[in-house]
Motif scaffolding. Sequence first.
Motif, PDB file in Angstrom:
ATOM      1  N   ASP A 169      41.177  17.873  28.624  1.00 34.61           N
ATOM      2  CA  ASP A 169      40.655  18.641  27.489  1.00 34.61           C
ATOM      3  C   ASP A 169      39.610  19.668  27.923  1.00 34.61           C
ATOM      4  OD1 ASP A 169      38.629  16.875  28.137  1.00 34.61           O
ATOM      5  OD2 ASP A 169      38.383  16.071  26.115  1.00 34.61           O
ATOM      6  N   ARG A 170      39.480  19.863  29.240  1.00 32.74           N
ATOM      7  CA  ARG A 170      38.562  20.874  29.759  1.00 32.74           C
ATOM      8  C   ARG A 170      39.309  21.813  30.686  1.00 32.74           C
ATOM      9  NH1 ARG A 170      34.185  16.404  31.232  1.00 32.74           N
ATOM     10  NH2 ARG A 170      35.358  16.388  33.177  1.00 32.74           N
ATOM     11  N   VAL A 171      38.786  23.019  30.819  1.00 25.86           N
ATOM     12  CA  VAL A 171      39.339  24.041  31.709  1.00 25.86           C
ATOM     13  C   VAL A 171      38.208  24.511  32.612  1.00 25.86           C
ATOM     14  CG1 VAL A 171      40.449  26.308  31.814  1.00 25.86           C
ATOM     15  CG2 VAL A 171      41.005  24.729  29.957  1.00 25.86           C
ATOM     16  N   ARG A 172      38.529  24.695  33.903  1.00 29.94           N
ATOM     17  CA  ARG A 172      37.497  25.113  34.854  1.00 29.94           C
ATOM     18  C   ARG A 172      37.923  26.409  35.533  1.00 29.94           C
ATOM     19  NH1 ARG A 172      33.288  22.387  37.401  1.00 29.94           N
ATOM     20  NH2 ARG A 172      34.005  20.404  36.500  1.00 29.94           N
ATOM     21  N   CYS A 173      37.015  27.392  35.573  1.00 30.72           N
ATOM     22  CA  CYS A 173      37.284  28.627  36.306  1.00 30.72           C
ATOM     23  C   CYS A 173      37.167  28.350  37.800  1.00 30.72           C
ATOM     24  CB  CYS A 173      36.309  29.726  35.898  1.00 30.72           C
ATOM     25  SG  CYS A 173      36.503  31.239  36.882  1.00 30.72           S
ATOM     26  N   GLN A 174      38.168  28.784  38.550  1.00 29.71           N
ATOM     27  CA  GLN A 174      38.182  28.519  39.985  1.00 29.71           C
ATOM     28  C   GLN A 174      37.296  29.472  40.773  1.00 29.71           C
ATOM     29  OE1 GLN A 174      40.108  25.599  41.136  1.00 29.71           O
ATOM     30  NE2 GLN A 174      39.516  25.544  38.967  1.00 29.71           N
ATOM     31  N   SER A 175      36.711  30.468  40.094  1.00 28.12           N
ATOM     32  CA  SER A 175      35.797  31.396  40.772  1.00 28.12           C
ATOM     33  C   SER A 175      34.342  31.104  40.447  1.00 28.12           C
ATOM     34  CB  SER A 175      36.135  32.842  40.395  1.00 28.12           C
ATOM     35  OG  SER A 175      37.417  33.190  40.873  1.00 28.12           O
ATOM     36  N   CYS A 176      34.009  31.000  39.148  1.00 26.87           N
ATOM     37  CA  CYS A 176      32.599  30.817  38.768  1.00 26.87           C
ATOM     38  C   CYS A 176      32.272  29.385  38.358  1.00 26.87           C
ATOM     39  CB  CYS A 176      32.211  31.784  37.659  1.00 26.87           C
ATOM     40  SG  CYS A 176      33.003  31.468  36.062  1.00 26.87           S
ATOM     41  N   ASP A 177      33.286  28.482  38.339  1.00 28.22           N
ATOM     42  CA  ASP A 177      33.112  27.053  38.087  1.00 28.22           C
ATOM     43  C   ASP A 177      32.695  26.738  36.652  1.00 28.22           C
ATOM     44  OD1 ASP A 177      33.552  24.606  39.473  1.00 28.22           O
ATOM     45  OD2 ASP A 177      31.401  24.183  39.378  1.00 28.22           O
ATOM     46  N   THR A 178      32.816  27.691  35.748  1.00 30.79           N
ATOM     47  CA  THR A 178      32.442  27.457  34.356  1.00 30.79           C
ATOM     48  C   THR A 178      33.467  26.548  33.676  1.00 30.79           C
ATOM     49  OG1 THR A 178      31.343  29.588  34.171  1.00 30.79           O
ATOM     50  CG2 THR A 178      32.054  28.554  32.114  1.00 30.79           C
ATOM     51  N   LEU A 179      32.957  25.567  32.912  1.00 35.30           N
ATOM     52  CA  LEU A 179      33.805  24.689  32.126  1.00 35.30           C
ATOM     53  C   LEU A 179      33.922  25.220  30.702  1.00 35.30           C
ATOM     54  CD1 LEU A 179      32.615  21.137  33.209  1.00 35.30           C
ATOM     55  CD2 LEU A 179      34.905  22.086  33.530  1.00 35.30           C
ATOM     56  N   LEU A 192      34.415  35.212  31.681  1.00 35.99           N
ATOM     57  CA  LEU A 192      33.125  35.535  32.284  1.00 35.99           C
ATOM     58  C   LEU A 192      33.261  36.335  33.571  1.00 35.99           C
ATOM     59  CD1 LEU A 192      31.132  32.224  31.744  1.00 35.99           C
ATOM     60  CD2 LEU A 192      31.092  34.306  30.353  1.00 35.99           C
ATOM     61  N   CYS A 193      34.249  35.951  34.416  1.00 32.48           N
ATOM     62  CA  CYS A 193      34.326  36.602  35.722  1.00 32.48           C
ATOM     63  C   CYS A 193      35.714  37.119  36.073  1.00 32.48           C
ATOM     64  CB  CYS A 193      33.843  35.643  36.807  1.00 32.48           C
ATOM     65  SG  CYS A 193      35.027  34.330  37.194  1.00 32.48           S
ATOM     66  N   GLY A 194      36.705  36.831  35.240  1.00 29.24           N
ATOM     67  CA  GLY A 194      38.065  37.273  35.522  1.00 29.24           C
ATOM     68  C   GLY A 194      38.817  36.378  36.479  1.00 29.24           C
ATOM     69  N   GLY A 195      38.250  35.219  36.829  1.00 33.14           N
ATOM     70  CA  GLY A 195      38.896  34.313  37.772  1.00 33.14           C
ATOM     71  C   GLY A 195      40.057  33.539  37.156  1.00 33.14           C
TER      72      GLY A 195
END
Length: 340
Positions: A186-196, A247-250
Motif C-alpha cells: 500500500d506504499r510506493v517508493r521513489c527509486q531516486s529520492c526515496d520518498t514514500l 517530486l524528482c521525476g524518478g
Amino acid sequence: MSDAGPTSNVDPMNDVSPVNDVGPAADVGRWFSTAAPVADPSGRRGAPRLPAWGPMESSDYGLQSPPSELDAARDLLRGRPVAVLTGAGMSTGSGLPDYRGRDAVPRSPMTYQEFMGHDLARRRYWARSTVGWEQFNRARPGHAHQRLATLGRTLFTTTAVITQNVDGLHQAAGSSPVLDLHGRLDRVRCQSCDTLSSRAALHARMLSMNPELAARLPDLAADAAQAPDGDAEVDRTSSFRYPPCPLCGGILKPDVVFFGESARPEVVAAAFAALEQAQALLVLGSSLTVQSGLRFVRAAGRQHKTVVILNDGPTRADPDATMRLHGRLEDVLERWDALS
C-alpha cells in the motif's frame, strides 16, 4: 519502517471484518510475473528470467499433526518471549494465493533489474496491479491473523511478528509490533529520492491517465480473476501510462522487495534484534524457500533457541525445527487459543 507519508485519514486496513464478506482478493503474485521474452523499443533484450515458482514436490501437503504434538508445541511456547516469522500461507485464508502451496500457480517472478531496466516491464506491472488493486485492497485479516494477535497476548509475549507478506493484515488484526520484512504494497517508493507515498493515490492518478482501462476496470478485474493465466488481456496493455515521481521525476516502484533486491537493512536489523530478545521462534505458513526468511531459522539454531514450524507442506528448514507441525494454520492456532 517509517509511515507511508501523506495518505487518506481513512485506513481501510483497520477493518477486521472476515474476508469472506468481501470475496476473494487479487492474486498479487501475478502482478510480479514476468513476460517472456520482452524487448523494449530500443532493441534491448529482456532481463534474464528466473525459474518458474510453483508447488514444491512433496507428499507432505494435507498432513495433520496429532493433538498430542500440537499441545506439546503450545507448551514449548507458553509464557515465553517469542519471535514469529510468517509467510504467504498466513494470508491464504484472506483470499491471497501463496507461491509454494499445493494449489499455487507456477510463475516466473519479475526481478528488480527487469522492473528498473525496462519500460515495458513497468507498464506490465502497473497495468496488472491497477486492474487488481481495488480487489486486493478489500482483503481483510483472516482467522489465522486474528488468532495470532490473540495468542500474542494470552499464550506468549511477541517480540515481533516478522512477516514476509506485503498485505498489512497482521497490523489490521492487532498484532504488535510487526516488521514488514519485504515492505508494504500500500506504499510506493521513489527509486531516486526515496520518498514514500500512497498506493491508493497513485491508483487514482493512473486511472485518470488511462481512461479506457478505467472505463473497463470491472470487466478486466473479472476476467483476470477467471482466466487460467490471471490476466491475459491486461498483458496486451503495452500502451499503459504511469507517472514519474512528482517530486524528482524518478521511477516509482511499489515499496516491496523484488527478486534480486535486498530487504531494507534497518528492517533486517530490527528483525534480528527481535529474535535476539526471544526464547523461541515460531514459523507460520512459510516454505522458507528463500534466504530472506530461512536466515532467521538458522540464526535461532545458532543461538540454541526453540524453533517451532507450522506449515501445510514441506519447508526448507524442516531438519532445523525443534518441533515440525503439519496442518491448517487456522485450526492449529484456534486449538492453541482455546487451550491457552
